[in-house]
Design an enzyme around this catalytic site. Structure first.
Site, PDB file in Angstrom:
ATOM      1  N   LYS A  71       0.598  -1.318  -0.090  1.00  0.00           N
ATOM      2  CA  LYS A  71       0.389  -0.145   0.213  1.00  0.00           C
ATOM      3  C   LYS A  71       0.781   1.691   0.173  1.00  0.00           C
ATOM      4  O   LYS A  71       0.309   1.865   0.286  1.00  0.00           O
ATOM      5  CB  LYS A  71      -1.036   0.178   1.296  1.00  0.00           C
ATOM      6  CG  LYS A  71      -1.432  -1.186   1.318  1.00  0.00           C
ATOM      7  CD  LYS A  71      -3.256  -0.900   1.928  1.00  0.00           C
ATOM      8  CE  LYS A  71      -3.799  -2.113   2.080  1.00  0.00           C
ATOM      9  NZ  LYS A  71      -4.386  -2.942   0.822  1.00  0.00           N
ATOM     10  N   CYS A  72       1.823   1.146  -0.182  1.00  0.00           N
ATOM     11  CA  CYS A  72       3.241   2.002   0.000  1.00  0.00           C
ATOM     12  C   CYS A  72       2.835   3.038  -1.289  1.00  0.00           C
ATOM     13  O   CYS A  72       2.481   2.672  -2.762  1.00  0.00           O
ATOM     14  CB  CYS A  72       5.143   1.827  -0.268  1.00  0.00           C
ATOM     15  SG  CYS A  72       5.551   3.167   0.214  1.00  0.00           S
ATOM     16  N   GLY A  73       3.117   4.371  -1.300  1.00  0.00           N
ATOM     17  CA  GLY A  73       3.097   5.009  -2.602  1.00  0.00           C
ATOM     18  C   GLY A  73       4.110   4.879  -3.913  1.00  0.00           C
ATOM     19  O   GLY A  73       4.032   5.200  -4.612  1.00  0.00           O
TER      20      GLY A  73
ATOM     21  N   ARG B 182       4.974   1.578  -4.404  1.00  0.00           N
ATOM     22  CA  ARG B 182       4.780   0.158  -4.836  1.00  0.00           C
ATOM     23  C   ARG B 182       5.015   0.280  -5.866  1.00  0.00           C
ATOM     24  O   ARG B 182       5.238  -0.633  -6.618  1.00  0.00           O
ATOM     25  CB  ARG B 182       2.893  -0.451  -4.176  1.00  0.00           C
ATOM     26  CG  ARG B 182       2.343   1.114  -5.030  1.00  0.00           C
ATOM     27  CD  ARG B 182       0.844  -0.158  -4.423  1.00  0.00           C
ATOM     28  NE  ARG B 182       0.079   0.549  -5.180  1.00  0.00           N
ATOM     29  CZ  ARG B 182      -0.219   1.909  -4.206  1.00  0.00           C
ATOM     30  NH1 ARG B 182       0.342   2.727  -2.871  1.00  0.00           N
ATOM     31  NH2 ARG B 182      -1.829   2.470  -5.469  1.00  0.00           N
TER      32      ARG B 182
END
Length: 157
Positions: free
Chosen positions: A34-36, A38
């Site tokens: 869910k990391c920017g 990703r």
């Protein structure tokens, strides 16, 4: 201790020793679905496909230590990688990369290659390149594209 003494666990619960990769270079990253950042899963997969036949092993280690960006189970993390990014390299159990409960692998990687924050991992997608002898040869910042590591990868192949 060297990197080959370290045990890790895949998302499916299977444990193994990194000794299985002795003689092969490894690209190791802490990840979060869910990391920017990703989109780097796609780039790591590109490197995996381009260099796996020459021996490169790409390993992803999800962590939920940064802004709750890997909140589910080990299986949820792996499934998100496979479905959303077509990842075929190994995704491991969700681990801590900082603090007292940091996984031994990341303790070792940080000791061998200090970054701008010293012995801490700054964020998801910090990347480490390990040569065929088990030495950490580079540490790459989270915001740096894995594709910028090609020259270093080719040097260890």
């Amino acid at each position: 201790m060297n990197i080959y003494d370290i045990e890790v666990k895949k998302a499916n619960g299977e444990s193994y020793s990194l000794e299985d990769y002795k003689g092969k270079p490894m690209l190791i990253a802490n990840t979060a679905s869910k990391c920017g950042l990703r989109g780097q899963y796609d780039e790591l997969e590109t490197l995996h496909n381009e260099y796996k036949d020459q021996g490169l092993v790409v390993l992803g280690f999800p962590s939920n230590q940064f802004n709750n960006q890997e909140p589910g189970s080990d299986e949820d993390a792996e499934e998100a990688c496979r479905i959303n990014h077509g990842v075929t390299f190994d995704i491991h159990e969700i681990i801590d990369v900082n603090g007292d409960a940091a996984h031994p692998l990341f303790k070792h990687l940080k000791e061998e290659s200090k970054g701008m924050m010293g012995d801490k991992i700054k964020w998801n997608f910090t990347k480490f390149l390990v040569d065929r002898e088990g030495n950490v040869v580079s540490r790459v910042a989270p915001t740096t594209s894995p594709l910028k590591m090609k020259k270093d990868i080719e040097n260890v192949l």
